[in-house]
Design an enzyme around this catalytic site. Sequence first.
Site, PDB file in Angstrom:
ATOM      1  N   TYR A 199       0.848  -1.162  -0.043  1.00  0.00           N
ATOM      2  CA  TYR A 199      -0.111  -0.097  -0.102  1.00  0.00           C
ATOM      3  C   TYR A 199       0.884   1.213  -0.070  1.00  0.00           C
ATOM      4  CZ  TYR A 199      -3.842   3.312   0.939  1.00  0.00           C
ATOM      5  OH  TYR A 199      -4.713   4.144   0.781  1.00  0.00           O
ATOM      6  N   PHE A 258      -8.549  21.278 -24.577  1.00  0.00           N
ATOM      7  CA  PHE A 258      -8.801  19.686 -24.435  1.00  0.00           C
ATOM      8  C   PHE A 258     -10.074  19.559 -23.676  1.00  0.00           C
ATOM      9  CE2 PHE A 258      -8.545  15.529 -23.309  1.00  0.00           C
ATOM     10  CZ  PHE A 258      -8.633  14.688 -24.463  1.00  0.00           C
ATOM     11  N   THR A 259     -10.754  18.471 -23.994  1.00  0.00           N
ATOM     12  CA  THR A 259     -11.983  18.397 -23.451  1.00  0.00           C
ATOM     13  C   THR A 259     -11.986  18.408 -21.741  1.00  0.00           C
ATOM     14  OG1 THR A 259     -11.935  15.980 -23.728  1.00  0.00           O
ATOM     15  CG2 THR A 259     -13.001  17.234 -25.382  1.00  0.00           C
ATOM     16  N   ASP A 268       0.960  19.865 -20.826  1.00  0.00           N
ATOM     17  CA  ASP A 268       0.095  18.573 -21.067  1.00  0.00           C
ATOM     18  C   ASP A 268       1.116  17.813 -21.870  1.00  0.00           C
ATOM     19  OD1 ASP A 268      -1.329  16.554 -21.879  1.00  0.00           O
ATOM     20  OD2 ASP A 268      -3.385  17.706 -21.924  1.00  0.00           O
ATOM     21  N   LYS A 284      -1.195   7.308 -23.287  1.00  0.00           N
ATOM     22  CA  LYS A 284      -0.656   7.842 -24.630  1.00  0.00           C
ATOM     23  C   LYS A 284       0.897   7.403 -25.186  1.00  0.00           C
ATOM     24  CE  LYS A 284      -4.847   9.829 -24.118  1.00  0.00           C
ATOM     25  NZ  LYS A 284      -5.114  11.004 -23.689  1.00  0.00           N
ATOM     26  N   ARG A 301     -14.808  14.940 -33.425  1.00  0.00           N
ATOM     27  CA  ARG A 301     -14.229  16.239 -32.650  1.00  0.00           C
ATOM     28  C   ARG A 301     -14.497  17.390 -33.240  1.00  0.00           C
ATOM     29  NH1 ARG A 301     -13.791  14.276 -28.359  1.00  0.00           N
ATOM     30  NH2 ARG A 301     -12.050  13.393 -27.268  1.00  0.00           N
ATOM     31  N   PHE A 338     -20.078  14.505 -25.083  1.00  0.00           N
ATOM     32  CA  PHE A 338     -20.152  13.596 -26.288  1.00  0.00           C
ATOM     33  C   PHE A 338     -19.928  12.133 -25.886  1.00  0.00           C
ATOM     34  CE2 PHE A 338     -15.412  13.134 -25.222  1.00  0.00           C
ATOM     35  CZ  PHE A 338     -15.260  14.247 -24.509  1.00  0.00           C
TER      36      PHE A 338
HETATM   37  C1  LIG Z   1      -6.260  12.070 -23.048  1.00  0.00           C
HETATM   38  C2  LIG Z   1      -5.574  13.137 -22.609  1.00  0.00           C
HETATM   39  C3  LIG Z   1      -5.969  13.633 -21.488  1.00  0.00           C
HETATM   40  C4  LIG Z   1      -6.760  13.054 -20.198  1.00  0.00           C
HETATM   41  O1  LIG Z   1      -6.201  11.974 -20.075  1.00  0.00           O
HETATM   42  P1  LIG Z   1      -6.901  10.751 -19.580  1.00  0.00           P
HETATM   43  O2  LIG Z   1      -5.702   9.585 -19.129  1.00  0.00           O
HETATM   44  O3  LIG Z   1      -7.799  10.120 -20.696  1.00  0.00           O
HETATM   45  O4  LIG Z   1      -7.566  11.116 -18.401  1.00  0.00           O
HETATM   46  C5  LIG Z   1      -5.440  14.968 -21.329  1.00  0.00           C
HETATM   47  N1  LIG Z   1      -5.064  15.889 -22.223  1.00  0.00           N
HETATM   48  C6  LIG Z   1      -4.674  15.183 -23.609  1.00  0.00           C
HETATM   49  C7  LIG Z   1      -4.072  15.952 -24.600  1.00  0.00           C
HETATM   50  C8  LIG Z   1      -5.070  14.001 -23.899  1.00  0.00           C
HETATM   51  O5  LIG Z   1      -5.024  13.636 -25.140  1.00  0.00           O
END
Ligand SMILES: *Cc1c(COP(=O)(O)O)cnc(C)c1O
Length: 483
Positions: free
Chosen positions: A86, A138-139, A229, A272, A396, A464
């Site tokens: 933990y 970004f969303t 980011d 990613k 998108r 979405f």
């Molecule tokens: C996917 C993504 C996020 C969010 O990450 P999650 O792991 O899906 O929560 C933030 N910024 C960008 C540019 C992304 O592509």
Amino acid sequence: MSTSETSGLLNTLASARHPAEPWRIKTVEPIRMTSPEERKAALEAAGYNVGLLPAELVYIDLYTDSGTSAMSDRQWAGVMLGDESYAGSRSFYRFEAAVRDFYGYDEVIPTHQGRAAENILSRCLIRPGHHVPGNMYFTTTREHQELNGGIFHDVIVDEAHDPEADLPFKGNVDLGKLEQLIAKVGADQIPYVSLAATVNMAGGQPISMANLAEVRELTRQHGIPVILDAARAVENAWFIKQREPGWSERTVAEILREICAQTDGATMSAKKDSFANIGGWLAVRDPHLAEQARNLVVVYEGLHTYGGMAGRDLEAVAQGIEESVQEPSIRTRIEQVAYLGDRIARAGVPIVRPVGGHAVCLNATAFLAQVPREQFPAQTLTCALYLDAGIRSTERGAVSAGRDPATGHNRYPSLELVRLTIPRRVYTQGHMDVVADSVIRLHEGRKALCSGVEFTYEPSTLRFFQSRFRPLAAEPLFGAVGR
Ligand SMILES: *Cc1c(COP(=O)(O)O)cnc(C)c1O
């Protein structure tokens, strides 16, 4: 690099197959082609939102590159080595060392994915009425900024909103726009500048090192932090190496470190670049901010040495980070995407130029010119692609952009895109050809698709994901596709 050199790059790729992968396949996962009748029924049941389809009914899944990568044998070996203690697990220390070594931030806080890091960062830094500039939204990033009372300002270069502008660094910040905002609201009302590398919503377009340095200098003068980011910063580093004068002799790993060196911290979705199926982190240089973030991570994620991940996930991320900067790997990744984009573009299909790092984006307003924006051409095209060949893509455009929190009106961004997002190390050139053939076939028959869709259910946040639609014509697009 000039526009003509960029097109030159594209043309060279046009004639080539993409390079052979620097790996071989050890495990396979069966996928199944469905019948047109099955797809029609499935799409109707999913409310014409491909995101609500069962994945088993999808043949080639280009919904996202997030968490969909094939892990390597070494990542799977790491899964067995995961220490599930933990507190203070060995896997945490390996993870922390990988982020420190490859990204260069000292204070590392694991989170279960990228948006969790955004939640914690936004809660620490944003107060109601604050202004947060960024190179396109970004969303989830903007959602967390707005949930904490922040107001987002897009300061990306104008060309990023123009699908046809074939420029090497369409992710760059327009310094003039940033300066104007600082002058207007005051530096003390800007908690940080939010910089994405690459820019997802622009189709994976990179930011240049020179532009990063200029942003750093301007923000330094005003005492404003810069937060990266970093979801696709390795892909961005590859583009800098290929396109920016002075960087071709540096390694991708060195360029990645240099990108991060221009910033004060980062949020990361390890789903990613890092080939992990889950995971993320927040990393900063300021120990006081890190302490504040660690206090919040226990509330939302878990103890600061696991942050919502199992020990085995921490191992997979650490190993994935090391693999992500290996140049044969990143080259194959980018050139596979370019191969698909180029096949589609050569057939005259309108796409965002140049092709970005993780996706080929179809320009839906040009593709379905006869479908009005209010009928969501990009959403409509995602449906047509699924019906035609079982391919799942992402909208998108206006559906993703949501409503303006102040006016309640739909936002209609200049980019109305269908994103064909390529998972890492998952699909072969044969799959890319199936996708290209389907897109080209739909484009040839596009005149038959003359009306779009309307909402039957619209959630209030990140609509979405859960929204449902109905086609506006009885035999919609869908008649054109029914093979
Ligand atoms: C996917 C993504 C996020 C969010 O990450 P999650 O792991 O899906 O929560 C933030 N910024 C960008 C540019 C992304 O592509």
